[in-house]
Design a protein around this motif. Structure first.
Motif, PDB file in Angstrom:
ATOM      1  N   LYS A 130       1.152   4.094  -3.055  1.00  0.00           N
ATOM      2  CA  LYS A 130       0.940   5.521  -2.830  1.00  0.00           C
ATOM      3  C   LYS A 130       2.112   6.347  -3.388  1.00  0.00           C
ATOM      4  CE  LYS A 130      -1.288   7.178   0.952  1.00  0.00           C
ATOM      5  NZ  LYS A 130      -1.388   7.180   2.403  1.00  0.00           N
ATOM      6  N   THR A 177       0.829  -1.212   0.000  1.00  0.00           N
ATOM      7  CA  THR A 177       0.000   0.000   0.000  1.00  0.00           C
ATOM      8  C   THR A 177       0.856   1.251   0.000  1.00  0.00           C
ATOM      9  OG1 THR A 177      -1.668  -1.201   1.233  1.00  0.00           O
ATOM     10  CG2 THR A 177      -1.834   1.183   1.286  1.00  0.00           C
ATOM     11  N   CYS A 178       1.914   1.215   0.797  1.00  0.00           N
ATOM     12  CA  CYS A 178       2.802   2.360   0.872  1.00  0.00           C
ATOM     13  C   CYS A 178       3.492   2.598  -0.476  1.00  0.00           C
ATOM     14  CB  CYS A 178       3.814   2.092   1.985  1.00  0.00           C
ATOM     15  SG  CYS A 178       4.839   3.483   2.322  1.00  0.00           S
ATOM     16  N   PRO A 214      -3.036  10.738  -6.014  1.00  0.00           N
ATOM     17  CA  PRO A 214      -2.689   9.471  -5.356  1.00  0.00           C
ATOM     18  C   PRO A 214      -3.920   8.706  -4.902  1.00  0.00           C
ATOM     19  CG  PRO A 214      -1.401  11.264  -4.444  1.00  0.00           C
ATOM     20  CD  PRO A 214      -2.390  11.879  -5.389  1.00  0.00           C
ATOM     21  N   LYS A 215      -4.998   9.418  -4.663  1.00  0.00           N
ATOM     22  CA  LYS A 215      -6.195   8.761  -4.158  1.00  0.00           C
ATOM     23  C   LYS A 215      -6.765   7.759  -5.169  1.00  0.00           C
ATOM     24  CE  LYS A 215     -10.444   9.971  -1.799  1.00  0.00           C
ATOM     25  NZ  LYS A 215     -10.561   8.565  -1.457  1.00  0.00           N
ATOM     26  N   THR A 258      -4.557   4.533  -4.967  1.00  0.00           N
ATOM     27  CA  THR A 258      -4.591   3.894  -3.646  1.00  0.00           C
ATOM     28  C   THR A 258      -5.995   3.362  -3.326  1.00  0.00           C
ATOM     29  OG1 THR A 258      -4.717   6.091  -2.687  1.00  0.00           O
ATOM     30  CG2 THR A 258      -2.606   4.997  -2.555  1.00  0.00           C
TER      31      THR A 258
END
Ligand code: OGA
Ligand code: NI
Length: 337
Positions: A166, A162-163, A176-177, A180
């Protein structure tokens, strides 16, 4: 989140010394042929490292991640339990055997990528996340800690993934949303590999050349037997693994979502004449709501280079088709085809 406290647990300075030693003291390692090394801890503070990550995804499709923040004991326990499982007698492992049309379980390769017919090794595949969709009948009870170990391991790797997603979204200049959100509560599958030693290893492949169909793969080399090679400029390049690092690669889905800016690169494993090898590849897919296609923000200039599918199940359908006709999944996703 993969944050500072988690990174601290790893004793990162030791890893960095190893890297430098590898690069400067070993005349056999041609630095220009080594995949980039990305330091997760530096991402919190340094723009340079963001640039390095962007280039790694664009030009290599592969990198080694150090200071990733996953606690050493979580990784070590996973390594132990996995080897214990593979050591069990065949009858016991076969209690978890993959069914003829299934993906999960112990046995031979599965459908996620094509051209695996010549693979020589055992593998054990489990759907690990979302936790609510785990098929527990495939999760071994021997060794007795296996389930708890894999539970911890899969959650930790999801955090790292996940990191990274992003950071990649930021680098792509995309909101980025969007990216992610698609990987939030995404599916994760774990493929545990056991390749036997093989004297005639040069004629047999551990895993035949393929690209990974997922978004992002995190590979743990369980014992330090080097076998992974990636294709670069038409040549196969062996990867020299840095102890403690994860080997990360971009899969087909991120190539598609980035509209081809990031590359899903072909790779394979060879067999070692003396040593058996274990590895764990953890595949990260988008969630069920996500459409599989180039991100809207990224198609403005050049237009979309790939199709958009309405969800991941359609994507798996196409993957099946690719398997049958022998063309790659990306071939089927490209718009001109
Ligand atoms: C895979 C894979 C590499 C390895 O499982 O898709 O590429 O080193 N594994 O085991
Ligand atoms: Ni792979």
């Amino acid at each position: 989140m993969v944050g500072e406290e988690m990174s601290k647990e790893l004793g990162g300075s030791l890893l960095v010394e190893n890297v430098q030693a590898l690069a400067s003291n070993n005349p056999l390692v041609d630095e220009s042929l080594q995949i980039p090394i990305i330091d997760m801890r530096k991402h919190m503070v340094e723009d340079d490292e963001m640039g390095k990550l962007h280039l790694a995804c664009k030009e290599w499709g592969f990198f080694q991640l150090i200071n990733h923040g996953v606690a050493e004991e979580v990784i070590e326990k996973m390594k132990v339990d996995l080897q214990e499982f593979f050591k069990l007698p065949l009858e016991e492992k076969n209690a978890y055997a993959r069914l003829p049309n299934g993906i999960e379980g112990y046995g031979q390769p599965y459908i996620f990528s094509q051209g695996r017919k010549l693979d020589w090794g055992d593998m054990f595949m489990l759907g690990s996340l979302p936790a609510s969709q785990r098929n527990m009948k495939f999760w071994p009870e021997n060794p007795s800690s296996f389930r708890a170990t894999l539970d911890k391991y899969s959650l930790e790797l999801q955090k790292v993934s996940t990191c990274l997603v992003k950071l990649m979204a930021k680098n792509l200049g995309n909101n980025p949303k969007h990216l992610t959100d698609m990987f939030e509560n995404g599916r994760q599958a774990v493929r545990m590999n056991n390749y036997p030693a093989c004297v005639n290893g040069s004629n047999v492949m551990g895993i035949t050349p393929h690209t990974d169909a997922d978004g992002l793969t995190l590979l743990l080399q369980v014992n330090e037997v080097q076998a992974l090679q990636i294709k670069r400029n038409g040549k196969w390049i062996p990867i020299t693994h840095i102890p403690g690092a994860f080997i990360i690669n971009i899969g087909d889905i991120i190539e598609v979502m980035s509209n081809g800016e990031y590359k899903s690169v072909e790779h394979k494993t060879v067999l070692n004449p003396e040593h058996e090898r274990f590895s764990i590849a953890t595949f990260h897919f988008p969630n069920v709501q996500a459409m599989i296609g180039p991100l809207q923000d990224l198609v403005k200039e050049n237009g979309a280079l790939y199709k958009t599918l309405s969800n991941i199940d359609e994507f798996f359908g196409l993957s099946q088709k690719a398997k049958l006709d022998g063309k790659s999944l990306l071939y089927h996703m490209k718009l001109e085809n």
